[in-house]
Design a protein around this motif. Structure first.
Motif, PDB file in Angstrom:
ATOM      1  N   LEU A 271      -1.138  56.199  61.827  1.00 42.93           N
ATOM      2  CA  LEU A 271      -1.861  55.435  60.811  1.00 42.93           C
ATOM      3  C   LEU A 271      -1.957  56.217  59.503  1.00 42.93           C
ATOM      4  N   ALA A 272      -2.038  57.536  59.591  1.00 42.30           N
ATOM      5  CA  ALA A 272      -2.042  58.355  58.379  1.00 42.30           C
ATOM      6  C   ALA A 272      -0.718  58.230  57.636  1.00 42.30           C
ATOM      7  N   MET A 273       0.395  58.179  58.377  1.00 45.30           N
ATOM      8  CA  MET A 273       1.705  58.005  57.740  1.00 45.30           C
ATOM      9  C   MET A 273       1.769  56.680  56.988  1.00 45.30           C
ATOM     10  N   LEU A 274       1.214  55.628  57.593  1.00 42.82           N
ATOM     11  CA  LEU A 274       1.215  54.322  56.945  1.00 42.82           C
ATOM     12  C   LEU A 274       0.310  54.311  55.712  1.00 42.82           C
ATOM     13  N   VAL A 275      -0.844  54.947  55.820  1.00 41.15           N
ATOM     14  CA  VAL A 275      -1.781  54.996  54.694  1.00 41.15           C
ATOM     15  C   VAL A 275      -1.175  55.780  53.538  1.00 41.15           C
ATOM     16  N   GLU A 276      -0.595  56.941  53.820  1.00 44.14           N
ATOM     17  CA  GLU A 276       0.030  57.725  52.744  1.00 44.14           C
ATOM     18  C   GLU A 276       1.212  56.972  52.138  1.00 44.14           C
ATOM     19  N   GLY A 277       1.970  56.268  52.968  1.00 35.89           N
ATOM     20  CA  GLY A 277       3.101  55.500  52.465  1.00 35.89           C
ATOM     21  C   GLY A 277       2.689  54.370  51.554  1.00 35.89           C
ATOM     22  N   ALA A 278       1.393  54.004  51.625  1.00 35.34           N
ATOM     23  CA  ALA A 278       0.859  52.945  50.767  1.00 35.34           C
ATOM     24  C   ALA A 278      -0.004  53.507  49.642  1.00 35.34           C
ATOM     25  N   GLY A 279       0.091  54.822  49.414  1.00 35.70           N
ATOM     26  CA  GLY A 279      -0.623  55.421  48.283  1.00 35.70           C
ATOM     27  C   GLY A 279      -2.028  55.876  48.570  1.00 35.70           C
ATOM     28  N   ILE A 281      -4.991  58.196  51.097  1.00 38.58           N
ATOM     29  CA  ILE A 281      -5.222  59.558  51.575  1.00 38.58           C
ATOM     30  C   ILE A 281      -5.734  59.478  53.006  1.00 38.58           C
ATOM     31  N   ALA A 282      -5.304  60.420  53.857  1.00 42.10           N
ATOM     32  CA  ALA A 282      -5.758  60.471  55.244  1.00 42.10           C
ATOM     33  C   ALA A 282      -6.096  61.915  55.596  1.00 42.10           C
ATOM     34  N   THR A 283      -7.379  62.168  55.896  1.00 41.41           N
ATOM     35  CA  THR A 283      -7.830  63.537  56.126  1.00 41.41           C
ATOM     36  C   THR A 283      -8.682  63.655  57.378  1.00 41.41           C
ATOM     37  N   ALA A 284      -8.768  64.895  57.875  1.00 41.11           N
ATOM     38  CA  ALA A 284      -9.661  65.259  58.969  1.00 41.11           C
ATOM     39  C   ALA A 284     -10.495  66.435  58.485  1.00 41.11           C
ATOM     40  N   SER A 285     -11.770  66.207  58.203  1.00 38.44           N
ATOM     41  CA  SER A 285     -12.656  67.235  57.640  1.00 38.44           C
ATOM     42  C   SER A 285     -12.048  67.856  56.386  1.00 38.44           C
ATOM     43  N   GLY A 286     -11.427  67.031  55.572  1.00 36.54           N
ATOM     44  CA  GLY A 286     -10.842  67.474  54.312  1.00 36.54           C
ATOM     45  C   GLY A 286      -9.406  67.931  54.406  1.00 36.54           C
ATOM     46  N   GLN A 287      -8.886  68.160  55.619  1.00 39.09           N
ATOM     47  CA  GLN A 287      -7.500  68.605  55.797  1.00 39.09           C
ATOM     48  C   GLN A 287      -6.570  67.403  55.936  1.00 39.09           C
ATOM     49  N   ARG A 288      -5.396  67.484  55.312  1.00 39.08           N
ATOM     50  CA  ARG A 288      -4.418  66.420  55.457  1.00 39.08           C
ATOM     51  C   ARG A 288      -4.040  66.258  56.926  1.00 39.08           C
ATOM     52  N   PRO A 302     -11.676  64.235  63.631  1.00 43.02           N
ATOM     53  CA  PRO A 302     -12.463  63.349  62.773  1.00 43.02           C
ATOM     54  C   PRO A 302     -11.548  62.758  61.714  1.00 43.02           C
ATOM     55  N   VAL A 303     -11.837  61.544  61.274  1.00 44.18           N
ATOM     56  CA  VAL A 303     -10.904  60.823  60.412  1.00 44.18           C
ATOM     57  C   VAL A 303     -11.620  60.219  59.215  1.00 44.18           C
ATOM     58  N   ALA A 304     -10.987  60.342  58.044  1.00 44.51           N
ATOM     59  CA  ALA A 304     -11.362  59.578  56.849  1.00 44.51           C
ATOM     60  C   ALA A 304     -10.058  59.213  56.159  1.00 44.51           C
ATOM     61  N   MET A 305      -9.772  57.932  56.029  1.00 42.38           N
ATOM     62  CA  MET A 305      -8.519  57.530  55.398  1.00 42.38           C
ATOM     63  C   MET A 305      -8.672  56.207  54.659  1.00 42.38           C
ATOM     64  N   GLY A 306      -7.901  56.095  53.569  1.00 34.78           N
ATOM     65  CA  GLY A 306      -7.939  54.862  52.801  1.00 34.78           C
ATOM     66  C   GLY A 306      -7.758  55.106  51.321  1.00 34.78           C
ATOM     67  N   SER A 307      -8.487  54.357  50.492  1.00 32.73           N
ATOM     68  CA  SER A 307      -8.371  54.454  49.036  1.00 32.73           C
ATOM     69  C   SER A 307      -8.607  55.879  48.567  1.00 32.73           C
ATOM     70  N   ALA A 308      -7.722  56.367  47.699  1.00 35.82           N
ATOM     71  CA  ALA A 308      -7.705  57.781  47.329  1.00 35.82           C
ATOM     72  C   ALA A 308      -9.030  58.264  46.766  1.00 35.82           C
TER      73      ALA A 308
END
Length: 332
Positions: A271-279, A281-288, A302-308
């Motif tokens: 899902l992170a690959m798809l989110v990054e491919g759509a512009g 950001i996908a992070t885990a505690s701030g790490q890509r 832990p996950v945070a992903m979506g609008s940059a």
């Protein structure tokens, strides 16, 4: 509308990879049919068994896992598979070029209420330096994925997939049985007022996480923020990809959730690959997320992903709060 295979050829995808993608999508069509039948197919309700994650399996979980497993192991290109429902790596063909990991049915708590569910999958190249059937085959960071995608089963069955370029959306044409391109390049808006998080877990979150959401729900800077929650990550991420927003699943204090609940291999990486491919950001505690080197097959993050801009604000807030707290403790 263009069909899937010509698009993959246009993107210069390896022929063997195209054949493997076709295998996965053949299984997805069978799962889509079972989902559409619901109780008529006798696949609603739970089994008496738990999977490796300690979760009670739904009947459709078992069916979907077996369909994918059988079809993939019949494909000569598959060296090994890993499933969220399986405790260990399942060996395939010694000279296969690819390994496949999947969550056969994400959001299975929604099955019996006719809610959103989906299949998440990811494909990596085989590592030549380890045995083909070894767990270390899957010890690859997410940026080495050659394909990632999901099929969302709903009023229409949608395939969202990337082979390293744009994140594209296809719709299953029930008349002809193929996936047709309906969005050639998904783009997540930089900012949005929507967010997806299970607020019922608020009591278990660390103070910096609770502090951010306290601000989000009360501060004028976050006015008009809107909570959306499907209880299926695949559905929440599809909404983020379609109209922006942020999906968050933090770590918490419950036993087993110290690193969150989202599996790195089966959920976070594809899902992170798809989110990054759509512009996004996908992070885990701030790490890509796509830079994380896995240390186990069922590792959670832990996950945070979506609008940059939203993800950046959350990460900055958590970093600043963590810094403030560490500074306070060190001076006491």
């Amino acid at each position: 509308m263009k069909r899937l295979i010509p698009i993959l050829k246009q993107d210069k995808v390896d022929t063997d990879l195209i054949l493997l993608i076709r295998t996965i999508l053949a299984a997805s069509k069978e799962i889509a049919f079972r989902v559409s039948q619901g109780e008529l197919a006798g696949i609603l309700g739970s089994t008496l068994d738990e999977n490796i994650q300690g979760e009670i399996q739904k009947k459709l979980d078992v069916v979907a896992n077996q369909l994918l497993k059988d079809m993939l192991l019949d494909d000569d290109n598959v060296a090994a598979i890993a499933s969220e429902e399986e405790p260990d790596v399942v060996p395939g063909h010694q000279h296969g070029k690819y390994i496949v990991a999947f969550d056969p049915l994400d959001g299975s708590s929604n099955i019996d209420v006719n809610g959103q569910i989906g299949t998440i999958f990811t494909i990596y190249p085989v590592r030549p330096d380890v045995p083909f059937n070894c767990e270390r085959q899957f010890a690859q960071p997410g940026h080495q994925q050659v394909c990632a995608g999901y099929v969302l089963y709903g009023p229409s069955s949608l395939l969202v997939m990337s082979t390293g370029g744009p994140t594209r959306c296809y719709t299953l044409d029930l008349t002809h049985g193929g996936y047709l391109l309906t969005r050639s390049e998904m783009q997540i808006p930089t900012d949005s007022k929507e967010f997806a998080v299970n607020m019922a877990n608020y009591r278990y979150w660390a103070d910096p996480v609770r502090g951010y959401f306290n601000q989000l729900l009360s501060h004028p800077n976050f006015a008009n923020s809107t909570l959306r929650w499907n209880a299926a990550m695949v559905g929440d991420i599809h909404r983020v990809l379609s109209r922006g927003g942020m999906f968050v699943y933090p770590e918490d204090s419950r036993v087993g959730n110290e690193n969150g609940k989202i599996r790195l291999l089966y959920e976070a990486n594809p899902l992170a690959m798809l989110v990054e491919g759509a512009g996004g950001i996908a992070t885990a505690s701030g790490q890509r997320i796509l830079s994380i080197h896995p240390d186990s097959l069922h590792q959670r993050v832990p996950v945070a992903m979506g609008s940059a801009s939203q993800v950046a604000v959350l990460n900055q807030y958590l970093h600043d709060r963590a810094f403030d707290e560490s500074t306070t403790h060190s001076t006491n």
